[in-house]
Design a protein around this motif. Structure first.
Motif, PDB file in Angstrom:
ATOM      1  N   LEU A  20       0.843  -1.187   0.000  1.00 14.67           N
ATOM      2  CA  LEU A  20       0.000   0.000   0.000  1.00 14.67           C
ATOM      3  C   LEU A  20       0.882   1.242   0.000  1.00 14.67           C
ATOM      4  N   SER A  21       0.420   2.256  -0.693  1.00 15.30           N
ATOM      5  CA  SER A  21       1.105   3.533  -0.692  1.00 15.30           C
ATOM      6  C   SER A  21       0.128   4.628  -0.317  1.00 15.30           C
ATOM      7  N   CYS A  22       0.651   5.658   0.304  1.00 18.01           N
ATOM      8  CA  CYS A  22      -0.146   6.814   0.679  1.00 18.01           C
ATOM      9  C   CYS A  22       0.590   8.050   0.187  1.00 18.01           C
ATOM     10  N   ALA A  23       0.004   8.708  -0.771  1.00 19.84           N
ATOM     11  CA  ALA A  23       0.582   9.946  -1.305  1.00 19.84           C
ATOM     12  C   ALA A  23      -0.007  11.124  -0.560  1.00 19.84           C
ATOM     13  N   THR A  24       0.840  12.077  -0.233  1.00 18.76           N
ATOM     14  CA  THR A  24       0.378  13.228   0.519  1.00 18.76           C
ATOM     15  C   THR A  24       0.644  14.513  -0.250  1.00 18.76           C
ATOM     16  N   SER A  25      -0.115  15.514   0.068  1.00 17.72           N
ATOM     17  CA  SER A  25       0.103  16.835  -0.491  1.00 17.72           C
ATOM     18  C   SER A  25      -0.342  17.839   0.551  1.00 17.72           C
ATOM     19  N   GLY A  26       0.154  19.022   0.412  1.00 16.62           N
ATOM     20  CA  GLY A  26      -0.196  20.042   1.379  1.00 16.62           C
ATOM     21  C   GLY A  26       1.034  20.523   2.109  1.00 16.62           C
ATOM     22  N   ARG A  27       0.969  20.481   3.412  1.00 17.40           N
ATOM     23  CA  ARG A  27       2.047  21.029   4.221  1.00 17.40           C
ATOM     24  C   ARG A  27       3.262  20.095   4.272  1.00 17.40           C
ATOM     25  N   THR A  28       4.295  20.533   4.916  1.00 21.29           N
ATOM     26  CA  THR A  28       5.564  19.822   4.928  1.00 21.29           C
ATOM     27  C   THR A  28       5.412  18.412   5.475  1.00 21.29           C
ATOM     28  N   PHE A  29       5.553  17.453   4.593  1.00 20.94           N
ATOM     29  CA  PHE A  29       5.340  16.043   4.952  1.00 20.94           C
ATOM     30  C   PHE A  29       6.271  15.605   6.070  1.00 20.94           C
ATOM     31  N   SER A  30       7.497  16.081   6.058  1.00 19.80           N
ATOM     32  CA  SER A  30       8.483  15.606   7.031  1.00 19.80           C
ATOM     33  C   SER A  30       8.188  16.079   8.441  1.00 19.80           C
ATOM     34  N   ALA A  31       7.212  16.965   8.619  1.00 18.36           N
ATOM     35  CA  ALA A  31       6.845  17.408   9.959  1.00 18.36           C
ATOM     36  C   ALA A  31       5.755  16.532  10.564  1.00 18.36           C
ATOM     37  N   TYR A  32       5.366  15.484   9.840  1.00 21.62           N
ATOM     38  CA  TYR A  32       4.251  14.650  10.276  1.00 21.62           C
ATOM     39  C   TYR A  32       4.701  13.223  10.567  1.00 21.62           C
ATOM     40  N   ALA A  33       4.238  12.716  11.714  1.00 22.29           N
ATOM     41  CA  ALA A  33       4.306  11.282  11.948  1.00 22.29           C
ATOM     42  C   ALA A  33       3.116  10.647  11.224  1.00 22.29           C
ATOM     43  N   MET A  34       3.314   9.424  10.760  1.00 19.36           N
ATOM     44  CA  MET A  34       2.297   8.770   9.940  1.00 19.36           C
ATOM     45  C   MET A  34       1.886   7.437  10.542  1.00 19.36           C
ATOM     46  N   GLY A  35       0.694   7.007  10.190  1.00 16.76           N
ATOM     47  CA  GLY A  35       0.221   5.719  10.675  1.00 16.76           C
ATOM     48  C   GLY A  35      -0.664   5.034   9.657  1.00 16.76           C
ATOM     49  N   TRP A  36      -0.776   3.742   9.797  1.00 21.51           N
ATOM     50  CA  TRP A  36      -1.739   2.941   9.035  1.00 21.51           C
ATOM     51  C   TRP A  36      -2.704   2.299  10.030  1.00 21.51           C
ATOM     52  N   PHE A  37      -3.978   2.353   9.674  1.00 17.00           N
ATOM     53  CA  PHE A  37      -5.023   1.724  10.466  1.00 17.00           C
ATOM     54  C   PHE A  37      -5.865   0.875   9.518  1.00 17.00           C
ATOM     55  N   ARG A  38      -6.699   0.019  10.084  1.00 22.67           N
ATOM     56  CA  ARG A  38      -7.591  -0.773   9.245  1.00 22.67           C
ATOM     57  C   ARG A  38      -8.921  -0.975   9.951  1.00 22.67           C
ATOM     58  N   GLN A  39      -9.936  -1.209   9.129  1.00 19.73           N
ATOM     59  CA  GLN A  39     -11.273  -1.435   9.666  1.00 19.73           C
ATOM     60  C   GLN A  39     -11.945  -2.545   8.883  1.00 19.73           C
ATOM     61  N   ALA A  40     -12.237  -3.637   9.573  1.00 18.82           N
ATOM     62  CA  ALA A  40     -12.952  -4.757   8.981  1.00 18.82           C
ATOM     63  C   ALA A  40     -14.453  -4.541   9.158  1.00 18.82           C
ATOM     64  N   PRO A  41     -15.271  -5.183   8.331  1.00 12.90           N
ATOM     65  CA  PRO A  41     -16.717  -5.015   8.450  1.00 12.90           C
ATOM     66  C   PRO A  41     -17.209  -5.363   9.845  1.00 12.90           C
ATOM     67  N   GLY A  42     -17.986  -4.459  10.418  1.00 11.09           N
ATOM     68  CA  GLY A  42     -18.563  -4.699  11.726  1.00 11.09           C
ATOM     69  C   GLY A  42     -17.611  -4.522  12.889  1.00 11.09           C
ATOM     70  N   LYS A  43     -16.400  -4.069  12.599  1.00 10.03           N
ATOM     71  CA  LYS A  43     -15.399  -3.896  13.664  1.00 10.03           C
ATOM     72  C   LYS A  43     -14.933  -2.445  13.730  1.00 10.03           C
ATOM     73  N   GLU A  44     -14.309  -2.114  14.842  1.00 14.68           N
ATOM     74  CA  GLU A  44     -13.771  -0.772  15.004  1.00 14.68           C
ATOM     75  C   GLU A  44     -12.449  -0.636  14.239  1.00 14.68           C
ATOM     76  N   ARG A  45     -12.146   0.594  13.883  1.00 16.99           N
ATOM     77  CA  ARG A  45     -10.869   0.868  13.236  1.00 16.99           C
ATOM     78  C   ARG A  45      -9.746   0.603  14.241  1.00 16.99           C
ATOM     79  N   GLU A  46      -8.690  -0.068  13.766  1.00 14.34           N
ATOM     80  CA  GLU A  46      -7.613  -0.445  14.668  1.00 14.34           C
ATOM     81  C   GLU A  46      -6.251  -0.056  14.113  1.00 14.34           C
ATOM     82  N   PHE A  47      -5.340   0.146  15.025  1.00  5.71           N
ATOM     83  CA  PHE A  47      -3.951   0.491  14.700  1.00  5.71           C
ATOM     84  C   PHE A  47      -3.252  -0.670  14.012  1.00  5.71           C
TER      85      PHE A  47
END
Length: 126
Positions: A20-47
């Motif tokens: 998976l890739s996540c392309a960003t635009s906007g403010r300075t990317f290097s000033a941001y910590a990043m994360g991936w989360f996922r959400q399965a059907p009927g479940k809460e979004r998880e780290f």
């Protein structure tokens, strides 16, 4: 504002790989910590995984340790999630997220993140 767009999802057999890739635009990317989360059907979004602003610190959910790898390219303003040895239980919509943090920390909680992508579907068949 930071805009996030995830790509790379799809259908894969158990034991296979996706990146998976996540392309960003906007403010300075290097000033941001990043994360991936996922959400399965009927479940809460998880780290799933997180990376600090420099890429020097990463962390993972126990369920994906040893199988997934998060990385970032600050020059290209992208963050990636390499997923190997996929299991049916990895099936979910995967989201990338950004939080403004130059401290070097990684973040685990949904409400810590400021910006979210729209998600990309990953389906693992048995």
């Amino acid at each position: 504002q930071v805009q996030l767009v995830e790509t790379g999802g799809g259908l894969v057999q158990a034991g296979g790989s996706l990146k998976l890739s996540c392309a960003t635009s906007g403010r300075t990317f290097s000033a941001y910590a990043m994360g991936w989360f996922r959400q399965a059907p009927g479940k809460e979004r998880e780290f799933v995984a997180a990376i600090n602003w420099s890429g020097g610190r990463t962390d993972y959910a126990d369920s994906v340790k040893g199988r997934f790898a998060i990385s970032r390219d600050n020059a290209k303003q992208t963050v990636s999630l390499q997923m190997n040895s996929l299991k049916p239980e990895d099936t979910a919509v995967y989201f990338c997220a950004a939080v403004h943090d130059y401290s070097g920390n990684v973040h685990y909680l949904l409400n810590e993140y400021d910006y979210w992508g729209q998600g990309t579907q990953v389906t693992v068949s048995s």
